[in-house]
Scaffold this active site. Structure first.
Site, mmCIF file in Angstrom:
data_model
loop_
_atom_site.group_PDB
_atom_site.id
_atom_site.type_symbol
_atom_site.label_atom_id
_atom_site.label_comp_id
_atom_site.label_asym_id
_atom_site.label_seq_id
_atom_site.Cartn_x
_atom_site.Cartn_y
_atom_site.Cartn_z
ATOM 1 C CG ASP A 188 -6.947 -2.162 -3.487
ATOM 2 O OD1 ASP A 188 -7.644 -1.418 -2.769
ATOM 3 O OD2 ASP A 188 -5.745 -2.379 -3.268
ATOM 4 C CG HIS A 234 -6.136 -2.232 0.290
ATOM 5 N ND1 HIS A 234 -5.395 -1.659 -0.716
ATOM 6 C CD2 HIS A 234 -5.509 -1.882 1.447
ATOM 7 C CE1 HIS A 234 -4.374 -0.979 -0.195
ATOM 8 N NE2 HIS A 234 -4.415 -1.120 1.110
ATOM 9 C CB SER A 273 -0.965 -0.037 1.190
ATOM 10 O OG SER A 273 -2.010 0.880 1.022
#
Length: 718
Positions: A653, A688, A567
């Site tokens: 995501d 995600h 991320s």
């Protein structure tokens, strides 16, 4: 290390140039077309990338299988959580061998004259269902036939006969709300699509409160749904129109009020809604005009006071007590009474209330801890001293996970790098700690592993904390293969915690290092501020300096270092790949934020406007634009030899769109001059966090670790 059978040619993404112009700067983007998620050619390209990745990494399949089997063998699959008492019931979760999802269960609680007996949880055999046990949610049944399953939250009404829960079957964190009659086990007709996290019943059980997101996936409305009515008639209780503010709510400690919070990483606002009064409107408590970050707990009963954790002239936060008439549009933090003064070396993370104590979560010496202060004489000269439970580990994480106004105890979670998760109850009358559970782990002896703290020194003299984990029998006089992990954004701390998958890395002779770089929260608010906005490059240089320290100190074999981050940590991976590719044998970037400038320049993309408080606003500020462009990984790919790289993403995501790593990989292959493979792995049904279910999660972790261990040449258990 194995050599990849490079019989397949890497997919070549066609170029369709688009021009981006800001602040007189022109950037030609050849791969922006990959953002067209509904374009069949985009899906074909992602599938071709997956096929290429499968062929390049085919030789790692036995290692992946071995790691998966090690994770599975060490996990006690049939287990249950410590039951928690809430309004006459014991609530707990079960996991069952062979089942990927947990079961949410409860059993009726029995009252007793003695409070300790009443609040002592029942001992339940994990493999045996109780005669009167009620399964509220079986995730395995709900997930059947679905490509993805995630439970976004659940709430039980005061009477305990109604449950609200929400599920996501795509991975995009947009949930569908359902209501269930717990007396009959039947679903009500009520169903609401497209909701976000957060559910609460009104005290009279007539209404359920929930949040919804706007087109940029920003939670912006709190709505009230009258049970049994058409959702189209739901009323908007509160709306946040500032695109840079995130909206949420929770119940007050006495569950009679809705605490409404809007905020970002730099300031927040709190209002309150009296749920007992159907005509009530939200009342402002702490305005955003103060430009302070804060949280507030309302004292129950007739106290008419609030406990406020805030950063007014206190970057690491302080705790104050204020009368409700001291709050509102004209609130002045200077007039509030001090409960916990600001300290440069201690960060107050938050508070919760019991009927007798204020419970604090604080961070000292990089570690999260629990403290308590009796409510009696709070905020006065007679206030009693802070109490802190002590534990045996030097580096640990202790957090409050349950507190209730009626409970004579608080519950805490505790873990360390090689201490599996524990659950403690702390009795509030004598402050005695009672261990309720330590998560069982097969084939594990904590004495076989060591975790230590080290410090690297950045070029500007800043000391960077490192967590270094290894097997106890590894010869630490000889440089070893190293996996170094980093994050360094959003004031998130990479706290000590036990993880079964990590053992498979350590058992193969690899040293696992966490670099607690600036931009995280490990050393307080200033540590975060030094790694955001126009100081963001400190995050990247800290990671590189930490890597150099490991080499210089003889910890790392300079030929065998792999970097890992996800991320915002994936942004870190992209930056260090451009800045110091020669240091790393391989880089694994999970759901990486590698096209940061493009994303933040488009306020219509998910979360972009919210990100301005973290990175700056490059639309309005030329300096921010130029600074971001100088480090954003996609814009800074150059003709140099890059190491082996794996980018891992998910099609659905919402937080970091798949297009960012897709573009990054395409450009790395085009511009880079190295011979090492660069692969893109896209989970076509995930979000995600990747695919859903614990077994798929283990497979994903095994894939990443197999790629890393293969690159390091550490495929066999030592």
């Amino acid at each position: 290390m194995t050599s990849e059978p490079r019989t397949a040619a890497a997919p070549i993404a066609p170029k369709h140039p688009v021009t981006r112009t800001f602040h007189d700067d022109v950037f030609i983007d050849d791969y922006e077309w990959l953002r067209e998620k509904e374009n069949p050619k985009v899906i074909e390209h992602l599938q071709a990338e997956n096929a290429y990745t499968d062929e390049i990494t085919a030789g790692q399949q036995p290692l992946r299988d071995a790691i998966f089997n090690e994770i599975k063998a060490r996990t006690v699959e049939t287990d249950l959580s410590v039951p928690t008492r809430r309004r006459g019931w014991w609530y707990f979760t079960r996991s069952v061998e062979g089942k990927p999802y947990t079961l949410q269960c409860r059993v009726k609680a029995q009252d007793a004259a003695d409070l300790r007996t009443q609040w002592t949880p029942p001992v339940i055999d994990p493999s045996t269902e109780l005669a009167d046990e009620q399964v509220l949610i079986d995730g395995n049944q709900l997930a059947e036939g679905q490509p993805f399953f995630s439970l976004g939250g659940m709430a039980i009404n005061e009477e305990g006969n109604l449950m609200a829960y929400c599920v996501d079957n795509a991975g995009d964190e947009r949930f569908t709300l359902h209501l269930k009659d717990l007396d009959t086990g039947t679903l009500l007709a009520d169903s609401i699509e497209g909701i976000f996290y957060g559910l609460a019943f009104s005290p009279d059980s007539s209404t359920i409160y929930y949040t919804v997101v706007d087109e940029t996936w920003r939670p912006h409305q709190i709505r009230a749904h009258k049970i049994g009515t058409d959702a189209a008639a739901d009323t908007v209780v509160f709306e946040e129109n500032d695109p840079g503010m995130w909206l949420g709510f929770e119940l007050s400690p006495d569950r009679s009020k809705l605490m409404i919070s809007s905020g970002n990483s730099e300031y927040s606002e709190t209002s309150v809604l009296d749920l007992a009064d159907p005509t009530a409107q939200p009342t402002l408590l702490v305005p955003r005009s103060l430009r302070i970050l804060h949280g507030i707990d309302l004292l129950p009963g007739s106290a008419n006071q609030g406990v406020i954790t805030h950063d007014f002239n206190a970057p690491n936060n302080m705790v104050s007590l204020a009368n409700l008439d001291q709050l509102g549009a004209d609130a002045d933090p200077a007039s509030w009474r001090t409960v916990v003064a600001h300290q440069d070396t201690v960060k107050v993370e938050g508070t919760v209330l019991t009927g007798s104590h204020l419970v604090l979560s604080v961070r000292r010496d990089t570690c999260e801890r629990v403290q308590l202060i009796p409510l009696d004489s709070l905020g006065s000269t007679a206030q009693q001293p802070v109490i802190e439970p002590e534990f045996e580990d030097e580096l640990f994480t202790a957090s409050p996970i349950f507190a209730d106004l009626e409970a004579p105890l608080i519950r805490m979670s505790y873990t360390a790098d090689f201490t599996p998760a524990r659950v403690y109850d702390l009795w509030l009358d004598d402050l005695g700690l009672e261990l309720r559970k330590q998560s069982p782990v097969n084939d594990f002896d904590a004495a076989d592993y060591v975790s230590t703290r080290d410090w690297a020194v950045a070029a500007d003299g800043t000391k960077i904390p490192l967590t270094i984990m290894r097997r106890a029998d590894l010869d630490d006089t000889v440089p070893a293969p190293v996996l170094i992990y980093g994050y360094g954004s959003y004031e998130a701390s990479m706290d000590p915690g036990f993880g079964i998958p990590r053992l498979s890395v350590l058992d193969r002779g690899v040293v696992f290092v966490i670099a607690h770089v600036r931009g995280g929260g490990e050393l307080g608010r200033n540590w975060y501020l030094q790694g955001k906005k126009l100081h963001k490059k400190n995050t990247f240089t800290d990671f590189i300096d930490a890597t150099m320290h490991l080499i210089d100190a003889g910890i790392a074999d300079p030929r065998c270092i792999v970097a890992l981050g996800g991320s915002a940590g994936g942004l870190l991976m992209g930056a260090i790949a451009n800045m110091a590719p020669q240091l790393y044998t391989a880089i694994v970037a999970q759901v990486p934020f590698v096209d940061a400038l493009t994303s933040i320049l488009d306020p219509d993309l998910p979360l972009s406007a919210l990100e301005w408080e973290e990175w700056g606003n490059p639309i309005e500020d030329r300096e921010v634009y130029e600074y971001m462009k100088s480090y954003s990984p996609y814009e800074n790919i150059t003709a140099q030899d890059y190491p082996k790289i794996a980018a891992v993403t998910s099609l659905n995501d919402t937080r970091v769109l798949y297009v960012e790593p897709a573009k990054w990989v395409a450009k790395l292959r085009e511009v880079g001059t190295g011979r090492q493979p660069i692969v893109l792995k896209t989970e076509m049904d995930g979000g995600h966090g990747g695919a859903s279910g614990r077994y798929e999660s283990w497979k994903s972790r095994a894939w990443d670790y197999a790629f890393i261990l293969d690159a390091l040449g550490c495929t066999e258990v030592k």
